[in-house]
Design an enzyme around this catalytic site. Structure first.
Site, PDB file in Angstrom:
ATOM      1  N   LYS A   1       0.875  -1.171   0.000  1.00 53.54           N
ATOM      2  CA  LYS A   1       0.000   0.000   0.000  1.00 53.54           C
ATOM      3  C   LYS A   1       0.913   1.222   0.000  1.00 53.54           C
ATOM      4  O   LYS A   1       1.591   1.501   0.986  1.00 53.54           O
ATOM      5  CB  LYS A   1      -0.916   0.015   1.219  1.00 53.54           C
TER       6      LYS A   1
ATOM      7  N   GLY B   1      -8.112   9.413   9.384  1.00 50.55           N
ATOM      8  CA  GLY B   1      -8.458   9.568  10.792  1.00 50.55           C
ATOM      9  C   GLY B   1      -9.504  10.614  11.099  1.00 50.55           C
ATOM     10  O   GLY B   1      -9.854  10.818  12.266  1.00 50.55           O
TER      11      GLY B   1
ATOM     12  N   ALA C   1      -9.502   5.646   3.806  1.00 48.53           N
ATOM     13  CA  ALA C   1      -9.337   6.784   4.711  1.00 48.53           C
ATOM     14  C   ALA C   1     -10.612   7.620   4.843  1.00 48.53           C
ATOM     15  O   ALA C   1     -11.353   7.801   3.887  1.00 48.53           O
ATOM     16  CB  ALA C   1      -8.188   7.689   4.278  1.00 48.53           C
ATOM     17  N   GLY C   2     -10.829   8.095   6.058  1.00 50.20           N
ATOM     18  CA  GLY C   2     -11.919   9.018   6.341  1.00 50.20           C
ATOM     19  C   GLY C   2     -13.202   8.373   6.830  1.00 50.20           C
ATOM     20  O   GLY C   2     -14.117   9.066   7.274  1.00 50.20           O
TER      21      GLY C   2
ATOM     22  N   ASN D   1      -9.439   2.011   9.563  1.00 51.18           N
ATOM     23  CA  ASN D   1      -8.659   1.658  10.741  1.00 51.18           C
ATOM     24  C   ASN D   1      -9.181   2.395  11.972  1.00 51.18           C
ATOM     25  O   ASN D   1      -9.716   1.797  12.907  1.00 51.18           O
ATOM     26  CB  ASN D   1      -7.186   1.979  10.498  1.00 51.18           C
ATOM     27  N   THR D   2      -9.043   3.722  11.960  1.00 58.71           N
ATOM     28  CA  THR D   2      -9.355   4.522  13.139  1.00 58.71           C
ATOM     29  C   THR D   2     -10.781   4.330  13.635  1.00 58.71           C
ATOM     30  O   THR D   2     -11.025   4.289  14.844  1.00 58.71           O
ATOM     31  CB  THR D   2      -9.108   6.010  12.847  1.00 58.71           C
TER      32      THR D   2
END
Length: 257
Positions: A96, A157, A184-185, A206-207
């Site tokens: 990645k 994040g 992301a986001g 992830n976050t």
């Protein structure tokens, strides 16, 4: 049948990161609860604090595809070097590719990204580039050798969801045969479902799970969301209308006098 990622058919559309969890035990429990088929891992985490071997053994025990990343890299040289090290550590051609260009938003530096993607593709890597939803950049990445595109939904994040659904929808239309992953986001299951409803092939997050009050419960919710969104897309949903349209027949109804 979903698209393959460099010839690999994933068991489901969820890719899950492995950073920022309260503990390794919660990370493992959340990952197993999610059923995600891909784990993104950082080489920096692998070597941090001398716990790398324990972490790697846990990831190996999950039995999922491993997608190392170049998180934290800001130059082509740094990203390429990190990718080569990750290939040795994790024994995979997948990478990645993250090349950050803006400190506050963590927006990718797309100019260096294309250059690094070309170098890594020529070196035999199978590159998953973290990019914006820009169509020209997407085309350049494909020309550089990428077979997957990973546009951001919002800054890493941030939990803002899909900031530009118009652009993401345009990217899906422009590259109908290319595997696309919203990366992301994502903050809520509804965000993940919305990405899949747009026709994307997977969601990477992830976050949203790691920082949730209950990561295990949120992991389950995210899997349910991506599966619901995928089913909705495949079901050919109705288009939104400005005017009402009665769902109950009006012909033959009784007349009252």
């Amino acid at each position: 049948m979903g698209k393959t990622f460099y010839g690999v058919e994933l068991p489901n559309p969820l890719m899950l990161g492995t950073a920022q969890y309260p503990s390794p035990a919660i990370l493992e429990e959340a990952f197993r609860a999610s059923g995600a088929g891909v784990a993104t891992v950082s080489l920096r985490r692998e070597g941090a604090g001398g716990t790398g071997q324990t972490f790697w053994q846990m990831i190996s025990d999950l039995g999922v595809h491993v997608l190392p990343n170049t998180a934290g890299c800001h130059t082509v040289k740094e990203a390429v070097t990190t990718a080569h090290m990750a290939r040795e550590v994790f024994d995979t051609k997948w990478i990645k590719l993250e090349l950050i260009g803006h400190t506050d938003s963590l927006q990718p530096d797309v100019f260096q990204l294309v250059e690094a993607a070309r170098i890594l593709s020529e070196d035999g890597f199978e590159v998953f580039p973290y990019t914006t939803e820009d169509l020209i950049v997407g085309e350049r990445l494909l020309e550089a050798g990428c077979e997957v595109l990973m546009p951001w939904g919002a800054p890493i994040g941030s939990g803002r969801g899909l900031n530009n659904t118009y652009a993401l929808r345009a990217m899906r239309a422009e590259f109908p045969d290319v595997p696309l992953v919203v990366d992301a986001g994502i903050g809520l299951p509804s965000h993940a479902a919305a990405a899949m409803e747009l026709g994307f092939d997977a969601v990477l997050l992830n976050t949203a799970v790691a920082k949730a009050g209950d990561p295990v419960m949120m992991a389950k919710a995210m899997m349910g969301a991506v599966e619901a969104g995928q089913l909705a897309c495949e079901a050919d949903p109705i288009e939104a209308r400005d005017m009402a349209e009665a769902s109950t027949p009006v012909i033959g109804k009784a007349f009252l006098s």
